[in-house]
Write a protein that holds these residues in place. Structure first.
Motif, PDB file in Angstrom:
ATOM      1  N   SER A  87      -3.519   7.385  -7.427  1.00 44.19           N
ATOM      2  CA  SER A  87      -1.920   7.342  -7.393  1.00 44.19           C
ATOM      3  C   SER A  87      -1.645   7.400  -5.975  1.00 44.19           C
ATOM      4  CB  SER A  87      -1.765   8.862  -8.141  1.00 44.19           C
ATOM      5  OG  SER A  87      -2.179   8.759  -9.520  1.00 44.19           O
ATOM      6  N   SER A  88      -2.503   8.241  -5.115  1.00 44.48           N
ATOM      7  CA  SER A  88      -1.804   7.989  -3.703  1.00 44.48           C
ATOM      8  C   SER A  88      -1.975   6.701  -3.252  1.00 44.48           C
ATOM      9  CB  SER A  88      -2.757   9.010  -2.922  1.00 44.48           C
ATOM     10  OG  SER A  88      -4.182   8.706  -2.687  1.00 44.48           O
ATOM     11  N   ILE A 144      -1.803   3.810  -4.700  1.00 43.70           N
ATOM     12  CA  ILE A 144      -0.780   3.062  -5.462  1.00 43.70           C
ATOM     13  C   ILE A 144       0.583   3.252  -4.792  1.00 43.70           C
ATOM     14  CG2 ILE A 144       0.635   2.412  -7.505  1.00 43.70           C
ATOM     15  CD1 ILE A 144      -2.226   2.776  -9.006  1.00 43.70           C
ATOM     16  N   LEU A 145       0.690   4.757  -4.584  1.00 42.83           N
ATOM     17  CA  LEU A 145       2.086   4.952  -3.747  1.00 42.83           C
ATOM     18  C   LEU A 145       2.217   4.521  -2.640  1.00 42.83           C
ATOM     19  CD1 LEU A 145       4.515   6.685  -4.061  1.00 42.83           C
ATOM     20  CD2 LEU A 145       3.252   8.801  -3.150  1.00 42.83           C
ATOM     21  N   LEU A 146       1.234   4.429  -1.783  1.00 39.32           N
ATOM     22  CA  LEU A 146       1.253   3.853  -0.319  1.00 39.32           C
ATOM     23  C   LEU A 146       1.724   2.331  -0.516  1.00 39.32           C
ATOM     24  CD1 LEU A 146       0.832   4.099   2.848  1.00 39.32           C
ATOM     25  CD2 LEU A 146      -1.620   3.483   2.300  1.00 39.32           C
ATOM     26  N   VAL A 147       0.962   1.739  -1.371  1.00 42.98           N
ATOM     27  CA  VAL A 147       1.128   0.174  -1.296  1.00 42.98           C
ATOM     28  C   VAL A 147       2.498   0.063  -2.005  1.00 42.98           C
ATOM     29  CG1 VAL A 147       0.445  -1.891  -2.708  1.00 42.98           C
ATOM     30  CG2 VAL A 147      -1.157  -0.368  -1.950  1.00 42.98           C
ATOM     31  N   THR A 148       3.122   0.849  -2.799  1.00 46.58           N
ATOM     32  CA  THR A 148       4.454   0.581  -3.051  1.00 46.58           C
ATOM     33  C   THR A 148       5.668   0.939  -2.125  1.00 46.58           C
ATOM     34  OG1 THR A 148       3.854   1.610  -5.473  1.00 46.58           O
ATOM     35  CG2 THR A 148       6.181   1.450  -4.917  1.00 46.58           C
ATOM     36  N   GLY A 158      -4.555  -0.408  -0.506  1.00 45.87           N
ATOM     37  CA  GLY A 158      -4.515   0.714  -1.423  1.00 45.87           C
ATOM     38  C   GLY A 158      -5.723   1.403  -1.652  1.00 45.87           C
ATOM     39  N   ALA A 159      -7.050   0.584  -1.908  1.00 47.83           N
ATOM     40  CA  ALA A 159      -8.208   1.171  -1.980  1.00 47.83           C
ATOM     41  C   ALA A 159      -8.758   1.973  -0.771  1.00 47.83           C
ATOM     42  CB  ALA A 159      -9.242  -0.010  -2.403  1.00 47.83           C
TER      43      ALA A 159
END
Length: 270
Positions: free
Chosen positions: A138-139, A141-145, A106-107
């Motif tokens: 937010s991008s 976190i969205l990818l990890v989700t 995510g980072a």
């Protein structure tokens, strides 16, 4: 003087018990099992031939020897391929390694992809740096989700096939509705594997999805508030500029008096 001579005869050996011939007893000497296998008359017993493995040891065959399901569609093989594939293998590693991998993913995405796009795609990022930073976080976190959701779906599919008593498979490229009922040995092994290896992974992924959803909500709500605040301020600035554009020359009253058709149907503001 008379001399008495005693005749000493040698002693006869003591009488012993009469000896009888001892018959050959089965316990008189050790007996060994025959080298040839013992034949059984049980018709239900199946002859299972051992095969030679790569390390040179005789290993009994797997329970799926007579399974009609193709090897790539058997639940045990699907579990093994899933636990070693990317990124599904992340869910079965240690907790620290699992969290570090998700954080690094995510980072990296937020820093190298999300931040440049949000920074150069927004107007005035220097005067308002909070908006692009929140957008980049937010991008990430969205990818990890999305990645965790994909892992959860894959592990849930394999877990259902392991815990189920039947296996649906395809003999050809088209779905032909073939179903194989697991034997008792295969069912016991698959359910043990699903209960003690797959269920803990699914529980971990569920908690991860909840945590990511809360984190994404925390980042998106301030971003929405910042956007609304910017829109309100820009609207007030444009309204004030419109009113103060030509002070003393143009106002609503003068426009209504000179152009009554343009204000037809509108109430008087005075």
């Amino acid at each position: 003087m008379a001399t008495t001579l005693l005749h000493l005869s040698p002693k006869s050996p003591p009488a012993s018990a009469p000896s009888f011939p001892v018959p050959n007893s089965p316990f008189s000497r050790p007996r060994f099992l025959p080298l040839r296998p013992i034949k059984t008359n049980n018709s239900n017993t199946k002859t299972i031939s051992s095969y030679k493995s790569g390390n040179g040891s005789n290993t009994p065959p797997l329970p799926e020897t007579e399974c009609p399901v193709p090897p790539e569609q058997q639940p045990i093989n699907e579990y093994q391929s899933l636990s070693t594939s990317f990124p599904f293998s992340w869910a079965s590693v240690d907790v620290v390694e699992y969290c570090s991998r998700l954080f690094a993913t995510g980072a990296s995405f937020a820093l190298f992809v999300g931040l440049p796009v949000a920074w150069f795609g927004s107007a005035g990022p220097i005067s308002d740096p909070v908006r692009p930073v929140l957008a980049s976080v937010s991008s990430g976190i969205l990818l990890v989700t999305v990645a965790v959701l994909r892992m959860y779906l894959g592990w849930a599919y394999v877990g259902n096939r392991l815990l189920s008593a039947t296996v649906e498979y395809e003999e050809t490229g088209w779905y032909d509705g073939q179903i194989w009922v697991k034997t008792a040995e295969v069912l016991a092994r698959d359910r043990l594997l699903g209960s003690f290896s797959v269920k803990p992974v699914l529980i971990r992924l569920k908690y991860t999805l909840v945590t990511l959803a809360v984190s994404l909500l925390v980042c998106v709500l301030p971003l929405i508030n910042v956007d609304q605040g910017g829109q309100d301020s820009s609207y007030m600035t444009s309204k004030e500029a419109r009113v103060q554009a030509i002070p003393g020359v143009y106002d609503d009253d003068s426009a209504r008096s000179f152009e009554p058709d343009a204000f037809c149907g509108e109430p008087d503001l005075s």
